[in-house]
Design a protein around this motif. Structure first.
Motif, PDB file in Angstrom:
ATOM      1  N   LEU A 105     -17.391  32.384  10.342  1.00 20.57           N
ATOM      2  CA  LEU A 105     -17.765  33.176   9.177  1.00 20.57           C
ATOM      3  C   LEU A 105     -17.140  34.561   9.223  1.00 20.57           C
ATOM      4  CD1 LEU A 105     -21.510  32.296   8.603  1.00 20.57           C
ATOM      5  CD2 LEU A 105     -19.570  31.788   7.146  1.00 20.57           C
ATOM      6  N   ASP A 106     -17.056  35.101  10.426  1.00 19.94           N
ATOM      7  CA  ASP A 106     -16.421  36.425  10.541  1.00 19.94           C
ATOM      8  C   ASP A 106     -15.017  36.379   9.981  1.00 19.94           C
ATOM      9  OD1 ASP A 106     -17.958  36.954  13.716  1.00 19.94           O
ATOM     10  OD2 ASP A 106     -18.464  37.856  11.779  1.00 19.94           O
ATOM     11  N   ILE A 107     -14.322  35.331  10.344  1.00 15.31           N
ATOM     12  CA  ILE A 107     -12.930  35.247   9.921  1.00 15.31           C
ATOM     13  C   ILE A 107     -12.858  34.992   8.425  1.00 15.31           C
ATOM     14  CG2 ILE A 107     -10.756  34.031  10.252  1.00 15.31           C
ATOM     15  CD1 ILE A 107     -11.607  33.455  13.049  1.00 15.31           C
ATOM     16  N   ILE A 108     -13.775  34.214   7.913  1.00 11.78           N
ATOM     17  CA  ILE A 108     -13.742  33.932   6.477  1.00 11.78           C
ATOM     18  C   ILE A 108     -13.938  35.212   5.693  1.00 11.78           C
ATOM     19  CG2 ILE A 108     -14.899  32.725   4.609  1.00 11.78           C
ATOM     20  CD1 ILE A 108     -15.655  30.578   6.530  1.00 11.78           C
ATOM     21  N   PHE A 109     -14.950  35.983   6.081  1.00 12.22           N
ATOM     22  CA  PHE A 109     -15.256  37.152   5.270  1.00 12.22           C
ATOM     23  C   PHE A 109     -14.376  38.347   5.571  1.00 12.22           C
ATOM     24  CE2 PHE A 109     -18.672  36.111   2.555  1.00 12.22           C
ATOM     25  CZ  PHE A 109     -19.304  35.040   3.137  1.00 12.22           C
ATOM     26  N   ASN A 110     -13.671  38.303   6.640  1.00  9.60           N
ATOM     27  CA  ASN A 110     -12.812  39.439   6.969  1.00  9.60           C
ATOM     28  C   ASN A 110     -11.391  38.978   7.209  1.00  9.60           C
ATOM     29  OD1 ASN A 110     -14.854  41.662   7.245  1.00  9.60           O
ATOM     30  ND2 ASN A 110     -15.701  40.162   8.667  1.00  9.60           N
ATOM     31  N   PHE A 111     -10.926  38.124   6.352  1.00  8.04           N
ATOM     32  CA  PHE A 111      -9.629  37.515   6.641  1.00  8.04           C
ATOM     33  C   PHE A 111      -8.519  38.551   6.713  1.00  8.04           C
ATOM     34  CE2 PHE A 111      -7.204  37.529   2.660  1.00  8.04           C
ATOM     35  CZ  PHE A 111      -8.168  37.902   1.760  1.00  8.04           C
ATOM     36  N   GLU A 112      -8.649  39.613   5.920  1.00  4.78           N
ATOM     37  CA  GLU A 112      -7.546  40.571   5.958  1.00  4.78           C
ATOM     38  C   GLU A 112      -7.510  41.286   7.306  1.00  4.78           C
ATOM     39  OE1 GLU A 112     -10.229  41.042   4.348  1.00  4.78           O
ATOM     40  OE2 GLU A 112     -10.815  43.146   4.218  1.00  4.78           O
ATOM     41  N   ILE A 131      -4.927  42.120  12.711  1.00  2.00           N
ATOM     42  CA  ILE A 131      -4.890  41.971  14.168  1.00  2.00           C
ATOM     43  C   ILE A 131      -3.678  41.148  14.577  1.00  2.00           C
ATOM     44  CG2 ILE A 131      -6.096  40.996  16.153  1.00  2.00           C
ATOM     45  CD1 ILE A 131      -8.697  41.590  14.798  1.00  2.00           C
ATOM     46  N   LEU A 132      -3.431  40.068  13.819  1.00  2.00           N
ATOM     47  CA  LEU A 132      -2.266  39.234  14.129  1.00  2.00           C
ATOM     48  C   LEU A 132      -0.998  40.060  14.043  1.00  2.00           C
ATOM     49  CD1 LEU A 132      -1.403  36.351  14.773  1.00  2.00           C
ATOM     50  CD2 LEU A 132      -1.155  35.928  12.357  1.00  2.00           C
ATOM     51  N   ASP A 133      -0.937  40.933  13.056  1.00  2.00           N
ATOM     52  CA  ASP A 133       0.275  41.730  12.884  1.00  2.00           C
ATOM     53  C   ASP A 133       0.466  42.739  14.003  1.00  2.00           C
ATOM     54  OD1 ASP A 133       0.100  41.846   9.241  1.00  2.00           O
ATOM     55  OD2 ASP A 133       1.107  40.472  10.633  1.00  2.00           O
ATOM     56  N   GLU A 134      -0.624  43.119  14.667  1.00  2.00           N
ATOM     57  CA  GLU A 134      -0.448  44.035  15.789  1.00  2.00           C
ATOM     58  C   GLU A 134      -0.056  43.289  17.060  1.00  2.00           C
ATOM     59  OE1 GLU A 134      -0.410  47.278  15.992  1.00  2.00           O
ATOM     60  OE2 GLU A 134      -0.808  47.470  13.848  1.00  2.00           O
ATOM     61  N   PHE A 135      -0.368  42.037  17.113  1.00  2.00           N
ATOM     62  CA  PHE A 135      -0.098  41.268  18.321  1.00  2.00           C
ATOM     63  C   PHE A 135       1.292  40.634  18.273  1.00  2.00           C
ATOM     64  CE2 PHE A 135      -0.515  38.874  21.947  1.00  2.00           C
ATOM     65  CZ  PHE A 135      -0.687  37.524  21.752  1.00  2.00           C
ATOM     66  N   LEU A 136       1.608  40.019  17.110  1.00  2.00           N
ATOM     67  CA  LEU A 136       2.920  39.402  16.973  1.00  2.00           C
ATOM     68  C   LEU A 136       3.700  40.104  15.888  1.00  2.00           C
ATOM     69  CD1 LEU A 136       1.882  35.639  16.799  1.00  2.00           C
ATOM     70  CD2 LEU A 136       2.714  36.831  18.798  1.00  2.00           C
ATOM     71  N   LEU A 137       4.989  40.179  16.033  1.00  2.00           N
ATOM     72  CA  LEU A 137       5.819  40.764  14.993  1.00  2.00           C
ATOM     73  C   LEU A 137       7.056  39.896  14.851  1.00  2.00           C
ATOM     74  CD1 LEU A 137       5.606  43.439  13.305  1.00  2.00           C
ATOM     75  CD2 LEU A 137       7.443  44.259  14.734  1.00  2.00           C
ATOM     76  N   GLY A 138       7.295  39.440  13.625  1.00  2.23           N
ATOM     77  CA  GLY A 138       8.479  38.615  13.416  1.00  2.23           C
ATOM     78  C   GLY A 138       8.497  37.385  14.305  1.00  2.23           C
ATOM     79  N   LYS A 143      -5.841  46.054  25.197  1.00  2.00           N
ATOM     80  CA  LYS A 143      -6.400  47.368  24.871  1.00  2.00           C
ATOM     81  C   LYS A 143      -5.579  48.049  23.792  1.00  2.00           C
ATOM     82  CE  LYS A 143      -6.370  50.888  27.769  1.00  2.00           C
ATOM     83  NZ  LYS A 143      -6.512  51.644  29.027  1.00  2.00           N
ATOM     84  N   ASN A 144      -4.254  47.996  23.955  1.00  2.00           N
ATOM     85  CA  ASN A 144      -3.395  48.690  22.999  1.00  2.00           C
ATOM     86  C   ASN A 144      -3.490  48.098  21.608  1.00  2.00           C
ATOM     87  OD1 ASN A 144      -2.594  50.406  24.923  1.00  2.00           O
ATOM     88  ND2 ASN A 144      -0.573  49.520  25.247  1.00  2.00           N
ATOM     89  N   VAL A 145      -3.572  46.771  21.543  1.00  2.00           N
ATOM     90  CA  VAL A 145      -3.660  46.142  20.230  1.00  2.00           C
ATOM     91  C   VAL A 145      -4.925  46.602  19.533  1.00  2.00           C
ATOM     92  CG1 VAL A 145      -3.924  43.961  19.023  1.00  2.00           C
ATOM     93  CG2 VAL A 145      -2.350  44.106  20.920  1.00  2.00           C
TER      94      VAL A 145
END
Lengths: 140, 781
Positions: free
Chosen positions: A85-92, A97-104, A113-115
């Motif tokens: 449910l967390d992911i459903i309601f806060n999908f953005e 978070i994904l964009d901070e972990f992976l890029l391209g 910690k840094n992410v």
């Protein structure tokens, strides 16, 4: 990322129904890799969610499993014991978070910690701008 | 009245509250209407919220293209919230296919040069996700500047964006090559692993693109090796590690870059011993080491190390690890065969897996490992596997076993046994030539005739459903029926077989609805042959044969009638004709059939003695005789009177005509980069038919639209135009239009073709009418 009924919760780049069905048809004890078109699919199931990742032929499957796991850990840390449910309601937020972990498609930051710090800072910034705009709305 | 717009959470709740698909659609459509209205009104305050809702809806699969322009507006806004959602929208909704994506280039440029760090981060992220080639070219200078900025947060993103840019526009390699050295320097000073990771990825990408870069970076390899070694041997920082393995991502990156530069990984053995393999992370690193060793020209010792690591993986209880081990061993088996052989027992164990991907890999690897010394044991395992394996693997397994048996069979008897076993277990999945191969094999093994026919008889008696088995068995019984009835055979226990039983079995095959027409043919011929082999009178056989004289299947009918004639008019020749077949040279199935054909045809000729070696040329001489022979007999009308046809039917082997030579393509039209090509096909089964595929291609700079092609042919031919694949050909070699013409030309009249083309090109309408010259003669003769 899809749930058991095949609904997409999060997607990056592309995903198709056919792939979703194939993954959902896998029995629980089967290994986490399959081949689809000319790509390798690595998937892992966490409770009711399936995380699928498509990699090229020469990439290391085992490290992809680690990447998936690391992402789930990040989600867990951020939301505090994350559930579907967390992911459903806060999908953005999940996207951010994904964009901070992976890029391209590559791992960008290996330190959890840094992410999380980066996300926090962005969130703070967002709150600041929103408070400012709310205040200006009230004034006007 | 201003209706306050729903918050994102509320919308999600509403959608989840919908109980049916239709309800959900209703909710979404209503909300989309609101969103569209809000976009039209241009409300800046809530725009980001509307877009967020739209993105959610998009993820569920509903159309959301009307939000594209809003993404642009949000990105251009100065508020961080707007930018965040706007960039996310850009990544999800815009891509290279939409022209709108170029419009954000300017915004990105501004954000990259003037924005605060988080904004720069967003811009870089978006660029690396959906940046097209044009965007990359435009923004390369900005990204380059950011590579050397002091802040590591922005830098690491800039580096990875550079990777993406190089993938899209390889020429940019030259731009990003120089900063790499400096970036590596930074790491040695500041130990920023995120920068290092990005840099390694960048270097890897650069090396992949150009050999010049490769040479350039060979110098830094010692540096990288040193870094790797420190990672492995020294302590780790908790934030970077996963369960005791220091920064596995970095280690993996390090290895892959070494692969690129093709140097020997001196540190690999160290990594192998120091890495803790109880968790997946450790195994991942180990696996990467193996991949590295495999990819570069390693010394033999290292390769053995790799194989041993993989062998250990095979014993791991985690399925995933076993899977990657099997896959990698498959790659190694060609080059390091003996090393992999040592792990054969474990591989064979994996055959028993229930997981389909694993057992498939295990099967491939096992087949690759079969050699002359282990063939018996392996075959046993593989045959056991065949019995229990899932259906989609059966065909591969069966053909694999047969091939291996062919290459490594220790004795003929073993070979026959193996093939027999495969046919009984998986008969329907074997290749077509398995039957021919087996008959050939049996024919050649004279000492095993009795044995084979006995076994085949037993197998057939149990089960007449597996067609290849039935065909071989029928053939054998026909050829060696006397041996079957003689009763004694050393190698199996004696079995008293009655003539009547044999005949009954063959009749059963004939009548069974499971039998294919070809199988029936085999059975009928076998019955005929038995008429000379058996001692009893042939009334039963004659009865069956005459019944099939009125069978609906033309081939069977022809055959039966001819056999009947043999009984009635040519009885004295019967024994000679149905003699045992000599072994033919096996230089291809076609030669086989021709040799057999001519052999039997030779026996039909009254005057000529039986020739000792089969020759295909004799076929033609004998055709006249056969013509005479078949002319005497009153055949019912549906039979084909041509001598070639009679020969074929008698000898029950389909005669494949040589495939016609392909007709060359013809370019018939060219104007300003637009071309029209014709390609011709004459299907062999219908000589009057000509298929023309018209292909329109466009190499000019402008699109071709509203393309219509019409054709006309002389009155004696019939023309049918099928619908074209489209009526637009995009510029610069875009997807061509194809259209199929069917032309019926039963009188083989000379082909003439007139074409009329109309289309729009460079904003002009073009009309062309012309006749096609130089049509190849083969298209209508």
């Amino acid at each position: 990322m899809t749930c058991r009924q095949g609904k997409l919760r999060l997607q990056k780049w592309y995903i198709t129904r056919e792939l979703v069905q194939t993954v959902l048809a896998r029995k629980p004890k089967m290994c986490s890799f399959l081949e689809w078109r000319d790509l390798k699919i690595v998937y892992k199931r966490y409770a009711s969610l399936y995380f699928c990742c498509a990699i090229e032929d020469q990439d290391n499957e085992l490290i992809t499993l680690e990447i998936i796991h690391r992402y789930v850990e990040l989600l867990d840390k951020y939301f505090g014991s994350v559930c579907e449910l967390d992911i459903i309601f806060n999908f953005e937020k999940a996207y951010f978070i994904l964009d901070e972990f992976l890029l391209g498609g590559e791992v960008q930051e290996t330190s959890k910690k840094n992410v999380l710090k980066a996300i926090e800072q962005a969130d703070l910034l967002q709150e600041k701008t929103e408070t400012i705009s709310v205040l200006s709305n009230i004034k006007s | 009245m201003v209706v306050p717009s729903l918050k994102l959470q509320d919308l999600i709740e509403e959608i989840r509250g919908a109980k049916t698909q239709a309800q959900e659609r209703e909710v979404i459509q209503k909300e989309c209407a609101h969103i569209r209205a809000s976009f039209r009104d241009g409300d800046p305050v809530h725009r980001h919220r509307q877009l967020a809702k739209l993105l959610y809806v998009h993820m569920l699969g509903y159309p959301a293209h009307f939000g594209q322009m809003e993404c642009l507006k949000l990105i251009a806004s100065s508020r961080f919230t707007d930018k965040r959602v706007g960039y996310l929208g850009a990544m999800l909704l815009l891509d290279e296919r939409h022209d709108a994506h170029l419009l954000i280039t300017n915004s990105i440029k501004n954000d990259l040069s003037q924005g605060i760090q988080p904004v720069q981060g967003l811009a870089l992220c978006t660029l690396s996700t959906m940046g097209s080639a044009e965007m990359c070219r435009d923004l390369a200078p900005e990204v380059e500047k950011l590579l050397l900025q002091p802040s590591p947060y922005v830098r690491k993103k800039a580096i990875l964006t550079a990777v993406h840019m190089i993938r899209k526009v390889p020429e940019l390699s030259s731009v990003f090559l120089p900063p790499c050295a400096q970036l590596l320097h930074e790491h040695t000073r500041n130990r920023l692993s995120c920068i290092l990771l990005g840099t390694i990825t960048l270097i890897t990408e650069l090396c992949e693109r150009s050999p010049a870069a490769l040479r350039h970076f060979r110098k830094v390899v010692p540096q990288l090796v040193h870094i790797l070694r420190t990672l492995v041997t020294m302590g780790y920082s908790t934030e970077h590690s996963i369960s005791g393995v220091s920064d596995p991502f970095l280690q993996v990156g390090g290895h892959s870059s070494k692969t690129m530069t093709n140097t020997s990984p001196l540190s690999s053995p160290q990594v192998a011993t120091n890495t803790d393999t109880s968790r997946n992370a450790g195994n991942a690193v180990l696996f990467e080491t193996v991949l590295t060793i495999m990819d570069i020209r390693s010394a033999a010792g290292l390769r053995v190390l790799a194989v041993n690591i993989l062998g250990r993986f095979l014993l791991n209880s985690d399925r995933n690890i076993r899977y990657v081990a099997l896959t990698s061993l498959l790659r190694l088996v060609q080059s390091d065969h003996s090393a992999v052989q040592r792990h054969r027992p474990t591989v064979v164990e994996c055959l028993r897996e229930t997981d389909a991907s694993l057992s498939r890999r295990a099967l491939e690897l096992s087949l690759a490992l079969v050699n002359s010394s282990n063939v018996r044991a392996m075959m046993q395992e593989l045959q056991a596997f065949l019995e229990s394996c899932p259906p989609d693997l059966r065909a591969d397994c069966a053909s694999g076993i047969l091939l291996a048996a062919e290459r490594f069979a220790p004795t003929k008897r073993w070979h026959i046994d193996t093939i027999l076993h495969v046919l009984t277990t998986a008969g329907t999945h074997v290749r077509d030539d398995a039957v021919a191969n087996l008959t050939q094999l049996i024919g050649g093994a004279q000492e095993l005739h009795a044995y084979s026919v006995r076994r085949l008889y037993n197998a057939l008696a149990e089960d007449i459903s597996q067609q290849p088995l039935v065909q071989v068995a029928a053939w054998c019984i026909g050829e060696y029926g006397d041996l079957l009835l003689a009763g004694n055979c050393e190698e199996i226990e004696p079995l008293q077989v009655d003539e009547e039983e044999v005949l009954a079995l063959l009749e059963k095959v004939l009548q069974s609805h499971m039998s294919l027409p070809a199988t029936r043919g085999y059975a009928l011929t076998a019955l005929m042959k038995l008429s000379t082999r058996l001692c009893g009178d042939n009334n039963r056989i004659r009865q069956v044969v005459s019944i099939y004289g009125s069978c609906l299947d033309v081939e069977l009918q022809q055959r039966a009638v001819e056999y009947d004639t043999l009984f009635r008019k040519y009885d004295h020749m019967r024994a000679a004709i149905l003699e045992k077949m000599p072994l033919v040279e096996r230089d291809g199935p076609q030669a086989d059939e021709e040799a057999k054909e001519s052999k039997e045809a030779a026996q039909l000729s009254e005057a000529a003695p039986v020739p000792t070696e089969p020759q295909a040329s004799q076929l033609l001489d004998l055709l006249d005789l056969l013509d005479g022979a078949s002319g005497d007999v009153q055949h019912p009308p549906p039979l084909d009177p041509s001598p070639g046809g009679a020969l074929i039917h008698l000898l029950d082997l389909p005669c494949v005509p040589p495939p016609p030579a392909p007709i060359p393509d013809l370019k018939v039209f060219e104007r300003e980069g637009v071309q029209l090509n014709l390609s011709f096909i004459r299907p062999p089964e219908n000589p009057a038919l000509l298929l023309i595929t018209v292909t329109a291609t466009n190499f000019s700079e402008g699109d071709v639209t509203h393309f219509i092609c019409q054709a006309a042919v002389p009155k004696s031919l019939q023309l049918q135009l099928q619908a074209p694949s489209g009526n637009t050909v995009p510029a610069r070699g875009g997807l061509p239009i194809t259209q199929l013409f069917r032309i019926l030309n039963p009188n083989k009249a000379p082909l003439r073709l007139k074409l009329r083309l109309t289309y729009d090109h460079f904003h002009q309408s073009v009309q062309e009418i012309f006749e096609v010259n130089n049509l190849p003669v083969e298209s209508w003769q």
